[in-house]
Design a protein around this motif. Sequence first.
Motif, short mmCIF file in Angstrom:
data_model
loop_
_atom_site.label_atom_id
_atom_site.label_comp_id
_atom_site.label_asym_id
_atom_site.label_seq_id
_atom_site.Cartn_x
_atom_site.Cartn_y
_atom_site.Cartn_z
N PHE A 1 0.85 -1.18 0.00
CA PHE A 1 0.00 0.00 0.00
C PHE A 1 0.89 1.24 0.00
CE2 PHE A 1 0.62 -0.99 4.45
CZ PHE A 1 0.72 0.23 5.10
N MET A 2 0.47 2.24 -0.79
CA MET A 2 1.26 3.45 -0.98
C MET A 2 0.91 4.49 0.07
SD MET A 2 2.75 2.34 -3.68
CE MET A 2 2.41 1.00 -4.81
N VAL A 3 1.93 5.12 0.60
CA VAL A 3 1.73 6.23 1.52
C VAL A 3 2.71 7.35 1.15
CG1 VAL A 3 0.95 4.79 3.44
CG2 VAL A 3 3.38 5.27 3.19
N ASP A 4 2.46 8.53 1.67
CA ASP A 4 3.33 9.67 1.39
C ASP A 4 4.73 9.44 1.94
OD1 ASP A 4 3.26 12.67 0.50
OD2 ASP A 4 4.33 12.64 2.41
N GLU A 5 5.72 10.04 1.28
CA GLU A 5 7.11 9.84 1.68
C GLU A 5 7.40 10.31 3.10
OE1 GLU A 5 9.46 11.81 -1.22
OE2 GLU A 5 8.95 10.42 -2.85
N THR A 6 6.57 11.19 3.61
CA THR A 6 6.81 11.74 4.96
C THR A 6 6.07 10.96 6.05
OG1 THR A 6 4.96 13.30 4.73
CG2 THR A 6 7.14 14.05 3.99
N THR A 7 5.37 9.89 5.68
CA THR A 7 4.58 9.13 6.64
C THR A 7 5.46 8.45 7.68
OG1 THR A 7 2.96 8.69 4.89
CG2 THR A 7 2.81 7.36 6.88
N THR A 8 5.06 8.54 8.93
CA THR A 8 5.82 7.92 10.02
C THR A 8 5.36 6.48 10.24
OG1 THR A 8 4.26 8.61 11.74
CG2 THR A 8 6.02 10.16 11.16
N ALA A 9 6.16 5.73 10.98
CA ALA A 9 5.81 4.35 11.29
C ALA A 9 4.49 4.28 12.06
CB ALA A 9 6.92 3.69 12.10
N ARG A 10 4.30 5.20 12.99
CA ARG A 10 3.07 5.20 13.77
C ARG A 10 1.85 5.43 12.88
NH1 ARG A 10 1.92 5.49 19.09
NH2 ARG A 10 4.14 5.74 19.58
N GLU A 11 2.02 6.30 11.87
CA GLU A 11 0.91 6.56 10.95
C GLU A 11 0.67 5.34 10.05
OE1 GLU A 11 1.25 11.41 10.37
OE2 GLU A 11 2.60 10.08 9.25
N VAL A 12 1.74 4.68 9.64
CA VAL A 12 1.59 3.47 8.82
C VAL A 12 0.82 2.40 9.57
CG1 VAL A 12 2.88 1.52 7.86
CG2 VAL A 12 3.61 3.86 7.36
N GLU A 13 1.04 2.30 10.87
CA GLU A 13 0.39 1.27 11.68
C GLU A 13 -1.12 1.49 11.80
OE1 GLU A 13 4.23 0.11 14.50
OE2 GLU A 13 2.67 1.46 15.27
N LYS A 14 -1.60 2.64 11.42
CA LYS A 14 -3.03 2.90 11.44
C LYS A 14 -3.73 2.24 10.24
CE LYS A 14 -2.66 7.27 13.95
NZ LYS A 14 -2.89 8.75 13.90
N HIS A 15 -2.93 1.82 9.24
CA HIS A 15 -3.48 1.09 8.11
C HIS A 15 -3.69 -0.35 8.56
CE1 HIS A 15 -3.95 -0.14 3.85
NE2 HIS A 15 -3.34 -1.23 4.24
N ARG A 16 -4.93 -0.72 8.82
CA ARG A 16 -5.23 -2.03 9.39
C ARG A 16 -5.19 -3.10 8.31
NH1 ARG A 16 -3.94 -0.87 14.15
NH2 ARG A 16 -4.96 -2.76 14.91
N SER A 17 -4.52 -4.21 8.59
CA SER A 17 -4.43 -5.31 7.65
C SER A 17 -4.46 -6.63 8.40
CB SER A 17 -3.15 -5.21 6.82
OG SER A 17 -3.00 -6.32 5.98
N ASP A 18 -5.17 -7.60 7.85
CA ASP A 18 -5.26 -8.91 8.49
C ASP A 18 -4.04 -9.78 8.23
OD1 ASP A 18 -7.76 -8.33 9.54
OD2 ASP A 18 -8.81 -9.09 7.77
N SER A 19 -3.22 -9.40 7.26
CA SER A 19 -2.05 -10.20 6.91
C SER A 19 -0.84 -9.28 6.73
CB SER A 19 -2.31 -11.00 5.63
OG SER A 19 -2.67 -10.14 4.57
N PRO A 20 0.36 -9.84 6.76
CA PRO A 20 1.56 -9.02 6.58
C PRO A 20 1.50 -8.25 5.27
CG PRO A 20 2.15 -11.21 7.35
CD PRO A 20 0.69 -11.26 7.02
N CYS A 21 2.07 -7.06 5.27
CA CYS A 21 2.07 -6.24 4.07
C CYS A 21 3.28 -5.31 4.08
CB CYS A 21 0.77 -5.44 3.93
SG CYS A 21 0.37 -4.45 5.40
N ILE A 22 3.47 -4.60 2.99
CA ILE A 22 4.60 -3.68 2.85
C ILE A 22 4.07 -2.30 2.54
CG2 ILE A 22 6.70 -3.15 1.56
CD1 ILE A 22 6.94 -6.12 0.90
N ALA A 23 4.45 -1.32 3.35
CA ALA A 23 4.11 0.07 3.10
C ALA A 23 5.18 0.65 2.17
CB ALA A 23 4.05 0.86 4.40
N VAL A 24 4.74 1.22 1.06
CA VAL A 24 5.65 1.81 0.07
C VAL A 24 5.58 3.32 0.24
CG1 VAL A 24 6.18 2.03 -2.38
CG2 VAL A 24 5.20 -0.11 -1.50
#
Length: 412
Positions: free
Chosen positions: A291-314
């Motif tokens: 899933f794509m996020v802005d280049e300035t996104t923090t880890a804490r903000e990425v963790e708000k993207h809920r997913s039932d399985s492992p994934c990669i934040a781009v």
Amino acid sequence: MLPSSSNTSTEPISTPTGSDFHIRDVHWADAVEIPFNKLPSITLSYLEKGRKLSSESRRHMVRVVVDGLREVNSNISTAQLRSIAKRIVKKYPILQDELDGQLIGTGYEGLVNQLVNRNDNSNRGKSPFGKKKKLNTEDEVDTPKSLAKKDVYGCTNFHPAIGDIDAIEELRIELLDISKEVAINWSAIEEKFKKSYPLQRKEINAGVPVNELLSRWPTLFMAEGIVLHFTQLTAINLISAFDDFMTRKGERLIAFFRNVLKDDLKSRSPATEIILSCMRFMKESNDQQFFMVDETTTAREVEKHRSDSPCIAVLGTSPEDATEFMIVIDNVVTTTTNSFKKAFTLYFGLYYVLNIEYPIQLSGILEFVQRCFVGINPDGCKAAKSSKRKKSAVNTNVLRLITELTHYEWTE
């Protein structure tokens, strides 16, 4: 009298014939004569000489074999067809499932699927109600959810002996302190990390939550830690396996996907193109994995993207342009890296390190990487890294990709 396979030690049995006859003898498939004599002479010549059949010739071979067998037994079970496929591939190894000389699964799952599909098609319309035939218990492959049934899938050191647990706990605390340093000299701590492996596995196998593992074993989730743990778990160097496969097969895979998918993806890195094209070939959505996020996104903000399985934040607009990737397990950012290839490699490795099942919607790409990139190739029918029930020891999409890729290479 139909000729029997020369590699079968069991003597052919005399069997009744008739379109409605059903042979329940479990050993029938081990002894029945396979109707090779009904195949075209050119097909037999190719098989005897170890030359590959074209896709059309192989399909015709399957039709002839199944139709001939059905003259003896009109109700052939999947288990019986599996036994017959094994005998056929033993007699003619050129038919086995392999990629670049590497056997895939049992080596005969592709032929099993073709025989089963032909037999199923022949059975259609037999019942006026169209009732689906119930699988025999011997046909259905059960992949139970209990940890004991799936934990050793491809692993060689899943339950290491603990030894002196107090000494290992001291190592854990040392590693925890070292993890707080700005720059870690992994060559200096590698032995400490390896010696702590039994306790790492003990906690993982006991189901300690990912966020607790991360706080207790931060070095385990660093790139070097994932690779070292994976090596101790499977006896395979994850990075070397990926690199070796890309060197041997990368260009051919790219040429194949461009030909089949009709895509022009030349701007992408080889690893990005292969992974995304493979998923498209298998009709697996990359939205489930990336899933794509802005280049300035923090880890804490990425963790708000809920997913039932492992994934990669781009962190960027696309996988090929991004310069930072975050691996997310159980909605916790565990690992950060700066390349797509490395991110995907470590992401795959964590499925093994953390004993995570493949999600059904991504089981094709993950099993292809497991078997072909990494070389973890268990062949037991009841071994599965995905909870999805299946009749094949190898994911059918993986078999289809390997079959089409092999045919493409042969015809080029």
